[in-house]
Design an enzyme around this catalytic site. Structure first.
Site, mmCIF file in Angstrom:
data_model
loop_
_atom_site.group_PDB
_atom_site.id
_atom_site.type_symbol
_atom_site.label_atom_id
_atom_site.label_comp_id
_atom_site.label_asym_id
_atom_site.label_seq_id
_atom_site.Cartn_x
_atom_site.Cartn_y
_atom_site.Cartn_z
ATOM 1 N N GLU A 1 0.800 -1.213 0.000
ATOM 2 C CA GLU A 1 0.000 0.000 0.000
ATOM 3 C C GLU A 1 0.843 1.280 0.000
ATOM 4 O O GLU A 1 0.807 2.075 0.946
ATOM 5 C CB GLU A 1 -0.965 -0.003 1.190
ATOM 6 C CG GLU A 1 -1.945 -1.154 1.138
ATOM 7 C CD GLU A 1 -2.995 -1.123 2.240
ATOM 8 O OE1 GLU A 1 -3.904 -1.963 2.201
ATOM 9 O OE2 GLU A 1 -2.906 -0.258 3.142
ATOM 10 N N GLU B 1 -4.824 -8.594 1.018
ATOM 11 C CA GLU B 1 -5.474 -8.187 2.271
ATOM 12 C C GLU B 1 -6.966 -8.048 2.027
ATOM 13 O O GLU B 1 -7.382 -7.451 1.033
ATOM 14 C CB GLU B 1 -4.959 -6.832 2.794
ATOM 15 C CG GLU B 1 -3.615 -6.859 3.463
ATOM 16 C CD GLU B 1 -3.261 -5.515 4.087
ATOM 17 O OE1 GLU B 1 -4.186 -4.763 4.472
ATOM 18 O OE2 GLU B 1 -2.060 -5.217 4.183
#
Length: 479
Positions: A173, A380
């Site tokens: 991320e 995720e």
């Protein structure tokens, strides 16, 4: 029995589909001052008054550094086939420069060996937000040199673990690292400079490219190199309103295009450059950078939690920004004062995030169209709920079971519709330090009593274990 009364068996996932869970170093390891580790930006940030809920820090967290063997045994008992963890840069290379500390590397060597002994495939994430503080003191991600330091670190870890770990992720991320860290300041290092956040995003992209080259220079060719992006699933409030569509375009460029563009296609979107021209001329993009960033990927990791709903801003509207990324007077979305964020409809998790599995399906299919032939992993996906043990000590979390069932059903639907999704990593294996939210938000499939460090698998962990063992989804109430 008539055909109409015959029970329908849920379609199975592909036999080689990986059923895993994920964690990150600072959120679970603890032992922040042991074996040569020095502070990361998250040590500094969490020890700064007012930055985290309750003043919580990751000093002890889940004490995984000392309990990893028990944690791996627990994964095996649950039936997990894969485990994605991150390496603490400042544990391996304390100042972000120079030779490795072997005691730090030894922890990850032992963890990998333990996983392999239990038949669990390790997946290594090199960077999950914990930049060594000394590199931040030298300017952090807005400085170009940080990308080159990352490449050196990647080579160190690749040399140490590349013979036994086949799945590698350079960055987790990078949007959060750049924009929550340097624009809104709700994440470490807590800076609020929108122009610096755009430089940080580019240098994170450059770090991915340089790190990918470094890994491939020292690892077997069989190994897979990817990165994990949390590209927003951006939806306009009024799909027929040109102003709302323009707002969605801006946010999609800042969430997805800023990474998809150079990494997948070798160029930044022109619309992104134009929209941010009031902040920067992008002269920090040097000759050759885009070629370095545009390395062939072996896979792409997708992180998804909830969609993003936007419209053109009403100049007279006041109130907090409902983008789900923490409270700050400073926006993590540079040059978007003309965009308003809205709460997506439907059931919400403890984070205030709407539960919407269609967003995960849409994200998978978007990436399938955008990068045909590139294997995908959901690296995720999960939810925070207010989990508490019952009188019998059991932790029942039917909301999370339903969440997982819905999102895994979306993954299965995407596979049926032609997406090459190779695995799913539930976030998270255990309750842990949830960044600025401290220990208030519980994302784990395993409950952690932070006083005793006792681990208790929740009903969602048992349900997910059944799915992992069977390769199919039990009914949500079937644990």
């Amino acid at each position: 029995m008539s055909d109409s009364a015959t029970p329908v068996t849920p379609a199975a996932f592909p036999p080689a589909f990986l059923w895993g869970s994920a964690t990150s170093a600072y959120q679970i390891e603890g032992a922040v001052r042991e074996d040569g580790r020095t502070p990361s930006i998250w040590d500094t940030f969490s020890h700064t008054p007012g930055k985290t809920a309750g003043g919580d820090t990751g000093d002890i967290a889940n004490d995984h550094y000392h309990r990893y063997r028990d944690d791996v045994a627990m994964m095996a008992d649950l039936g997990l086939g894969a485990y994605r963890f991150s390496v603490s840069w400042s544990r391996v290379q304390p100042t972000g420069r120079g030779p490795a500390v072997q005691r730090g590397l030894d922890f990850y060597r032992k963890l990998v060996d333990e996983l392999l002994e239990h038949g669990i495939k390790p997946a290594v994430t090199l960077y999950h937000w914990d930049l060594p503080q000394e590199l931040e003191d030298a300017g952090g991600w807005p400085e170009r040199d940080t990308a080159y330091r990352f490449a050196e670190y990647a080579q160190i870890v690749g040399e140490a673990l590349g013979d036994r770990v086949e799945q590698w992720i350079t960055l987790n991320e990078p949007w959060c690292s750049a924009f929550l860290g340097y624009a809104s300041g709700v994440h470490a290092p807590g800076r609020t400079d929108p122009a610096a956040s755009l430089r940080a995003a580019h240098h994170l992209n450059l770090a991915h490219g340089l790190g990918t080259k470094a890994l491939r220079s020292v690892m077997p060719a069989r190994n897979s190199v990817a990165l994990s992006l949390n590209t927003s699933v951006v939806r306009p409030l009024s799909p027929d309103d040109p102003a709302d569509l323009a707002a969605a375009r801006k946010i999609d460029d800042l969430s997805g295009g800023i990474f998809h563009g150079p990494i997948l296609h070798g160029a930044y979107p022109k619309t992104l450059l134009e929209a941010t021209s009031s902040l920067t001329d992008w002269s920090f993009v040097q000759d050759g950078d885009l070629e370095l960033i545009h390395q062939p990927l072996d896979a792409l990791g997708l992180n998804y939690y909830t969609p993003t709903l936007v419209s053109a801003a009403d100049p007279d509207a006041k109130g907090p920004r409902a983008d789900g990324h923490g409270e700050s007077e400073h926006s993590p979305w540079p040059a978007t004062d003309d965009v308003a964020f809205h709460q997506s409809p439907g059931e919400q998790t403890e984070m205030g995030w709407a539960v919407d599995p269609t967003g995960l399906y849409d994200l998978i299919m978007r990436c399938t169209r955008e990068a045909p032939g590139l294997p995908l992993y959901v690296t995720e996906n999960g939810a925070a709920y207010d989990d508490k043990p019952g009188a019998d000590g059991a932790v029942n979390d039917p909301e999370r079971v339903a969440y997982l069932h819905g999102h895994l059903s979306a993954v299965r639907r995407a596979i049926t519709d032609g997406a090459d999704v190779r695995g799913y990593y539930l976030w998270s294996l255990m309750d842990n330090f949830e960044w600025a939210y401290g220990y208030e938000k519980r994302f784990g499939a395993v409950y952690v009593d932070y006083t005793t460090q006792q681990r208790t698998p929740k009903s969602s962990a048992l349900w997910y274990g059944r799915a992992a063992r069977s390769g199919a989804l039990p009914e949500p109430d079937g644990i």
